[in-house]
Design a protein around this motif. Sequence first.
Motif, PDB file in Angstrom:
ATOM      1  N   THR A  80      -0.508   3.694  -4.703  1.00  0.00           N
ATOM      2  CA  THR A  80      -1.472   2.897  -3.952  1.00  0.00           C
ATOM      3  C   THR A  80      -1.914   1.670  -4.736  1.00  0.00           C
ATOM      4  O   THR A  80      -1.920   0.549  -4.208  1.00  0.00           O
ATOM      5  CB  THR A  80      -2.697   3.753  -3.582  1.00  0.00           C
ATOM      6  OG1 THR A  80      -2.274   4.889  -2.812  1.00  0.00           O
ATOM      7  CG2 THR A  80      -3.699   2.942  -2.766  1.00  0.00           C
ATOM      8  N   GLU A  81      -2.284   1.873  -5.999  1.00  0.00           N
ATOM      9  CA  GLU A  81      -2.790   0.771  -6.821  1.00  0.00           C
ATOM     10  C   GLU A  81      -1.742  -0.319  -7.044  1.00  0.00           C
ATOM     11  O   GLU A  81      -2.061  -1.508  -7.091  1.00  0.00           O
ATOM     12  CB  GLU A  81      -3.265   1.297  -8.176  1.00  0.00           C
ATOM     13  CG  GLU A  81      -4.587   2.044  -8.121  1.00  0.00           C
ATOM     14  CD  GLU A  81      -5.068   2.473  -9.496  1.00  0.00           C
ATOM     15  OE1 GLU A  81      -4.351   2.223 -10.486  1.00  0.00           O
ATOM     16  OE2 GLU A  81      -6.159   3.069  -9.571  1.00  0.00           O
ATOM     17  N   THR A  82      -0.489   0.079  -7.184  1.00  0.00           N
ATOM     18  CA  THR A  82       0.577  -0.899  -7.433  1.00  0.00           C
ATOM     19  C   THR A  82       1.167  -1.455  -6.143  1.00  0.00           C
ATOM     20  O   THR A  82       2.076  -2.275  -6.194  1.00  0.00           O
ATOM     21  CB  THR A  82       1.704  -0.256  -8.262  1.00  0.00           C
ATOM     22  OG1 THR A  82       2.262   0.856  -7.530  1.00  0.00           O
ATOM     23  CG2 THR A  82       1.190   0.229  -9.612  1.00  0.00           C
ATOM     24  N   LYS A  83       0.641  -0.954  -5.007  1.00  0.00           N
ATOM     25  CA  LYS A  83       1.124  -1.375  -3.687  1.00  0.00           C
ATOM     26  C   LYS A  83       2.621  -1.087  -3.499  1.00  0.00           C
ATOM     27  O   LYS A  83       3.319  -1.786  -2.752  1.00  0.00           O
ATOM     28  CB  LYS A  83       0.836  -2.862  -3.439  1.00  0.00           C
ATOM     29  CG  LYS A  83      -0.644  -3.228  -3.544  1.00  0.00           C
ATOM     30  CD  LYS A  83      -0.908  -4.649  -3.095  1.00  0.00           C
ATOM     31  CE  LYS A  83      -2.349  -5.074  -3.340  1.00  0.00           C
ATOM     32  NZ  LYS A  83      -3.335  -4.151  -2.763  1.00  0.00           N
ATOM     33  N   ALA A  84       3.098  -0.061  -4.196  1.00  0.00           N
ATOM     34  CA  ALA A  84       4.487   0.368  -4.023  1.00  0.00           C
ATOM     35  C   ALA A  84       4.684   0.986  -2.642  1.00  0.00           C
ATOM     36  O   ALA A  84       5.779   0.956  -2.092  1.00  0.00           O
ATOM     37  CB  ALA A  84       4.863   1.374  -5.104  1.00  0.00           C
ATOM     38  N   VAL A  85       3.602   1.531  -2.083  1.00  0.00           N
ATOM     39  CA  VAL A  85       3.609   2.074  -0.723  1.00  0.00           C
ATOM     40  C   VAL A  85       2.513   1.371   0.048  1.00  0.00           C
ATOM     41  O   VAL A  85       1.380   1.276  -0.419  1.00  0.00           O
ATOM     42  CB  VAL A  85       3.362   3.604  -0.738  1.00  0.00           C
ATOM     43  CG1 VAL A  85       3.238   4.140   0.679  1.00  0.00           C
ATOM     44  CG2 VAL A  85       4.486   4.317  -1.488  1.00  0.00           C
ATOM     45  N   ASN A  86       2.860   0.865   1.234  1.00  0.00           N
ATOM     46  CA  ASN A  86       1.893   0.049   1.983  1.00  0.00           C
ATOM     47  C   ASN A  86       1.124   0.828   3.044  1.00  0.00           C
ATOM     48  O   ASN A  86       0.501   0.235   3.920  1.00  0.00           O
ATOM     49  CB  ASN A  86       2.596  -1.153   2.632  1.00  0.00           C
ATOM     50  CG  ASN A  86       3.675  -0.736   3.619  1.00  0.00           C
ATOM     51  OD1 ASN A  86       3.848   0.446   3.899  1.00  0.00           O
ATOM     52  ND2 ASN A  86       4.403  -1.707   4.152  1.00  0.00           N
ATOM     53  N   LYS A  87       1.174   2.151   2.964  1.00  0.00           N
ATOM     54  CA  LYS A  87       0.406   3.004   3.876  1.00  0.00           C
ATOM     55  C   LYS A  87      -0.530   3.888   3.052  1.00  0.00           C
ATOM     56  O   LYS A  87      -0.238   4.212   1.899  1.00  0.00           O
ATOM     57  CB  LYS A  87       1.343   3.875   4.720  1.00  0.00           C
ATOM     58  CG  LYS A  87       2.283   3.100   5.636  1.00  0.00           C
ATOM     59  CD  LYS A  87       1.520   2.341   6.716  1.00  0.00           C
ATOM     60  CE  LYS A  87       2.491   1.573   7.619  1.00  0.00           C
ATOM     61  NZ  LYS A  87       1.772   0.737   8.590  1.00  0.00           N
ATOM     62  N   ASN A 308       7.401   1.849 -13.690  1.00  0.00           N
ATOM     63  CA  ASN A 308       6.187   1.044 -13.641  1.00  0.00           C
ATOM     64  C   ASN A 308       5.289   1.293 -14.858  1.00  0.00           C
ATOM     65  O   ASN A 308       5.075   2.431 -15.277  1.00  0.00           O
ATOM     66  CB  ASN A 308       5.420   1.380 -12.347  1.00  0.00           C
ATOM     67  CG  ASN A 308       4.307   0.422 -12.065  1.00  0.00           C
ATOM     68  OD1 ASN A 308       3.277   0.456 -12.727  1.00  0.00           O
ATOM     69  ND2 ASN A 308       4.498  -0.431 -11.078  1.00  0.00           N
ATOM     70  N   ASP A 309       4.733   0.218 -15.415  1.00  0.00           N
ATOM     71  CA  ASP A 309       3.874   0.337 -16.599  1.00  0.00           C
ATOM     72  C   ASP A 309       2.585   1.112 -16.319  1.00  0.00           C
ATOM     73  O   ASP A 309       2.058   1.796 -17.207  1.00  0.00           O
ATOM     74  CB  ASP A 309       3.525  -1.054 -17.142  1.00  0.00           C
ATOM     75  CG  ASP A 309       4.706  -1.717 -17.841  1.00  0.00           C
ATOM     76  OD1 ASP A 309       5.645  -0.982 -18.235  1.00  0.00           O
ATOM     77  OD2 ASP A 309       4.702  -2.954 -17.978  1.00  0.00           O
ATOM     78  N   VAL A 310       2.068   0.983 -15.099  1.00  0.00           N
ATOM     79  CA  VAL A 310       0.846   1.723 -14.735  1.00  0.00           C
ATOM     80  C   VAL A 310       1.124   3.223 -14.789  1.00  0.00           C
ATOM     81  O   VAL A 310       0.310   4.013 -15.290  1.00  0.00           O
ATOM     82  CB  VAL A 310       0.346   1.307 -13.335  1.00  0.00           C
ATOM     83  CG1 VAL A 310      -0.876   2.131 -12.936  1.00  0.00           C
ATOM     84  CG2 VAL A 310       0.021  -0.181 -13.303  1.00  0.00           C
ATOM     85  N   TRP A 311       2.282   3.636 -14.287  1.00  0.00           N
ATOM     86  CA  TRP A 311       2.675   5.046 -14.318  1.00  0.00           C
ATOM     87  C   TRP A 311       2.844   5.521 -15.766  1.00  0.00           C
ATOM     88  O   TRP A 311       2.404   6.619 -16.130  1.00  0.00           O
ATOM     89  CB  TRP A 311       3.973   5.235 -13.543  1.00  0.00           C
ATOM     90  CG  TRP A 311       4.561   6.615 -13.629  1.00  0.00           C
ATOM     91  CD1 TRP A 311       5.683   7.001 -14.306  1.00  0.00           C
ATOM     92  CD2 TRP A 311       4.057   7.813 -13.015  1.00  0.00           C
ATOM     93  NE1 TRP A 311       5.905   8.335 -14.163  1.00  0.00           N
ATOM     94  CE2 TRP A 311       4.928   8.866 -13.369  1.00  0.00           C
ATOM     95  CE3 TRP A 311       2.964   8.093 -12.200  1.00  0.00           C
ATOM     96  CZ2 TRP A 311       4.731  10.180 -12.940  1.00  0.00           C
ATOM     97  CZ3 TRP A 311       2.765   9.407 -11.775  1.00  0.00           C
ATOM     98  CH2 TRP A 311       3.637  10.427 -12.137  1.00  0.00           C
ATOM     99  N   LYS A 312       3.442   4.687 -16.602  1.00  0.00           N
ATOM    100  CA  LYS A 312       3.661   5.051 -18.003  1.00  0.00           C
ATOM    101  C   LYS A 312       2.334   5.269 -18.731  1.00  0.00           C
ATOM    102  O   LYS A 312       2.221   6.152 -19.587  1.00  0.00           O
ATOM    103  CB  LYS A 312       4.489   3.973 -18.698  1.00  0.00           C
ATOM    104  CG  LYS A 312       5.931   3.927 -18.204  1.00  0.00           C
ATOM    105  CD  LYS A 312       6.708   2.778 -18.822  1.00  0.00           C
ATOM    106  CE  LYS A 312       8.134   2.719 -18.270  1.00  0.00           C
ATOM    107  NZ  LYS A 312       8.902   1.567 -18.806  1.00  0.00           N
TER     108      LYS A 312
END
Length: 352
Positions: A80-87, A308-312
């Motif tokens: 959600t935070e990285t907008k990888a999914v738009n729902k 993704n760096d946020v995930w890391k």
Amino acid sequence: MIQLLTRQSLKVALTGLLAVSLTACASNAPQTKDAAAPKPTETPAASASKYPEKPLSIVAPSGAGGGWDLTARTIAKVLTETKAVNKPITVENKPGGGGAVFLAEYASGKKDDYKLFVSSPPILINNLKKEANSPYGYKNSTPLAQLTKDFGAIAVSANSKYNDLKSLLNDLKADPTKLTIAGGSAPGSMDHLVAILPAYKFGIDPKKVKYVSYDGGGEALTALLGGNVDVIGTDASSLDQYVKAGKIKVLAVASAQRLGGSLKDVPTMKEQGVDAEFNIWRGIFGPKEMSADAKKYWDDTLKKLNENDVWKKELQANNWESDFKNSNDFNTFLGQQEVLIKDMLTALGMQK
């Protein structure tokens, strides 16, 4: 995957057959002076997938707290935070039977490409064990990706007299009924195996160890902190906040090497003379016979998540190790793990 490829091949074959049939009909049709010149056949481009078109959910098949819940919420948060999914993505807790209750409902219900779930070794263990066996396993789902690996750990409350695994096992060997060990899954499931594996390797009859199960690691930890049980067997990452708060002592981790973060000073079971390891992989799954569009979407999205760096940063914060496997590799890995789990349950006299 075989079913998806077969469906795709069948579609191509039927399209080709239809084209040949239409051409044959056209060549046999009577020609007239007024007939328009035949136009070349145009093949429409495949329409782009619109998945996802509505909100999604990720199920943690346990109560709040513990590894599954934290994994599901972290995945949803980063996507959600990285907008990888738009729902919108919601997280649902569906406790019961160490994941077995949810999987039975999920596998036997209506297929829903918008509802995913996280799991770990219990999806194999529940299907292979003798007691409270589940007829459902990973083959009743679509494995989408393995994301992380964690390790089993043995912990006691901060005021416990035990400061190392060996002293606890010595007391347990003298009287297996002396201590009550808790876990966040049913007897014969993952936390149970984590809890009794070092005892078994130490020469203690695992059937005599007193084990109490709770719906999720959070409830088991609450029981430990409340003095209702003496020891807990669970995943190492779920203990981080309790270690930092000084509420528990982790006696050992079931990894090959020491872990980092708040557990950097905790010795492995092997360091303490107990030859035991327990790798707790975690992955995300969809329904069996998931649509090709949905599966491809998650193949691409989860690969990007892993990079993704946020995930890391979340991996580091939760003491998780990255161990990404795509859908094909994850499926192969699960087949290998099934053999290993069956061997472990056989050694403990718990196989079906």
